[in-house]
Motif scaffolding. Structure first.
Motif, short mmCIF file in Angstrom:
data_model
loop_
_atom_site.label_atom_id
_atom_site.label_comp_id
_atom_site.label_asym_id
_atom_site.label_seq_id
_atom_site.Cartn_x
_atom_site.Cartn_y
_atom_site.Cartn_z
N ILE A 223 0.86 -1.18 0.00
CA ILE A 223 0.00 0.00 0.00
C ILE A 223 0.89 1.24 0.00
CG2 ILE A 223 -1.73 1.33 1.26
CD1 ILE A 223 -2.73 -1.30 2.44
N ARG A 224 0.57 2.18 -0.87
CA ARG A 224 1.29 3.44 -0.94
C ARG A 224 0.28 4.58 -0.92
NH1 ARG A 224 4.88 0.39 -0.16
NH2 ARG A 224 6.79 0.10 -1.32
N SER A 225 0.63 5.69 -0.28
CA SER A 225 -0.22 6.88 -0.24
C SER A 225 0.52 8.05 -0.85
CB SER A 225 -0.61 7.22 1.19
OG SER A 225 -1.43 6.22 1.73
N TYR A 226 -0.22 8.86 -1.61
CA TYR A 226 0.33 10.04 -2.26
C TYR A 226 -0.62 11.21 -2.02
CZ TYR A 226 2.67 6.33 -4.87
OH TYR A 226 3.37 5.21 -5.23
N ASN A 227 -0.07 12.39 -1.89
CA ASN A 227 -0.89 13.61 -1.80
C ASN A 227 -0.92 14.28 -3.16
OD1 ASN A 227 -1.48 13.57 1.04
ND2 ASN A 227 0.67 14.03 1.37
N HIS A 228 -2.12 14.73 -3.56
CA HIS A 228 -2.26 15.41 -4.84
C HIS A 228 -3.43 16.39 -4.76
CE1 HIS A 228 -1.96 16.08 -9.12
NE2 HIS A 228 -3.22 15.72 -9.29
N LEU B 260 -4.27 9.89 -2.26
CA LEU B 260 -4.46 8.79 -3.18
C LEU B 260 -3.80 7.56 -2.55
CD1 LEU B 260 -3.20 10.66 -6.38
CD2 LEU B 260 -5.48 10.74 -5.35
N GLU B 261 -4.61 6.60 -2.13
CA GLU B 261 -4.08 5.39 -1.52
C GLU B 261 -4.17 4.26 -2.54
OE1 GLU B 261 -4.70 4.03 2.75
OE2 GLU B 261 -5.97 2.65 1.60
N THR C 214 -8.10 4.18 -3.45
CA THR C 214 -9.08 4.93 -2.67
C THR C 214 -8.62 6.38 -2.63
OG1 THR C 214 -9.56 3.00 -1.30
CG2 THR C 214 -10.25 5.14 -0.45
N ILE C 215 -9.50 7.28 -3.03
CA ILE C 215 -9.19 8.71 -3.03
C ILE C 215 -9.98 9.35 -1.90
CG2 ILE C 215 -9.28 10.84 -4.36
CD1 ILE C 215 -9.15 9.07 -6.90
N SER C 216 -9.26 10.02 -0.99
CA SER C 216 -9.94 10.62 0.16
C SER C 216 -9.54 12.07 0.31
CB SER C 216 -9.63 9.82 1.43
OG SER C 216 -8.26 9.81 1.68
N ARG C 217 -10.37 12.75 1.07
CA ARG C 217 -10.12 14.16 1.41
C ARG C 217 -10.60 14.35 2.83
NH1 ARG C 217 -11.92 19.09 -2.48
NH2 ARG C 217 -9.88 20.04 -2.33
N SER C 218 -9.80 14.97 3.65
CA SER C 218 -10.12 15.19 5.06
C SER C 218 -10.44 13.87 5.77
CB SER C 218 -11.30 16.15 5.20
OG SER C 218 -11.03 17.38 4.59
N GLY C 219 -9.74 12.80 5.39
CA GLY C 219 -9.90 11.52 6.05
C GLY C 219 -11.10 10.70 5.61
N ARG C 220 -11.88 11.21 4.66
CA ARG C 220 -13.07 10.48 4.19
C ARG C 220 -12.95 10.19 2.71
NH1 ARG C 220 -17.77 13.90 7.19
NH2 ARG C 220 -17.48 12.93 9.21
N PRO C 221 -13.32 8.96 2.29
CA PRO C 221 -13.28 8.66 0.85
C PRO C 221 -14.21 9.58 0.07
CG PRO C 221 -13.55 6.66 2.14
CD PRO C 221 -13.71 7.82 3.09
#
Length: 86
Positions: free
Chosen positions: A2-7, A12-13, A36-43
């Motif tokens: 699993i990798r997470s990126y900020n964009h 973007l997980e 899974t794309i999330s914003r403020s901790g919510r998908p």
């Protein structure tokens, strides 16, 4: 893996999974990317979660190919969504 990126304010997980066979024949291991794309901790329900597959095959030949393709696709989804919402 699993990798997470900020964009652009989104996270973007990308999770990479192998095919479901316990003992695949040699050279038959394939990979699938789940994003899974999330914003403020919510998908973001507009497009999460996503399953990304290769356009030429039902899945990817390597974990690296799956990871990079999914990352690129997720960035494209966010860019298009931000452009249409703005």
């Amino acid at each position: 893996m699993i990798r997470s990126y900020n964009h652009k304010g989104f996270v973007l997980e990308v999770a990479i999974e192998t095919n479901s066979r316990l003992v695949p024949p040699p050279g038959d291991i394939r990979y699938l990317a789940v994003v899974t794309i999330s914003r403020s901790g919510r998908p973001v329900t507009a497009f999460s979660p996503l399953c990304i597959g290769s356009t030429r095959y039902s899945n990817f030949e390597s974990a690296e190919e799956a990871l990079m393709s999914a990352h690129t696709a997720a960035r494209t989804f966010v860019d298009e969504w931000v452009r249409t919402v703005s």
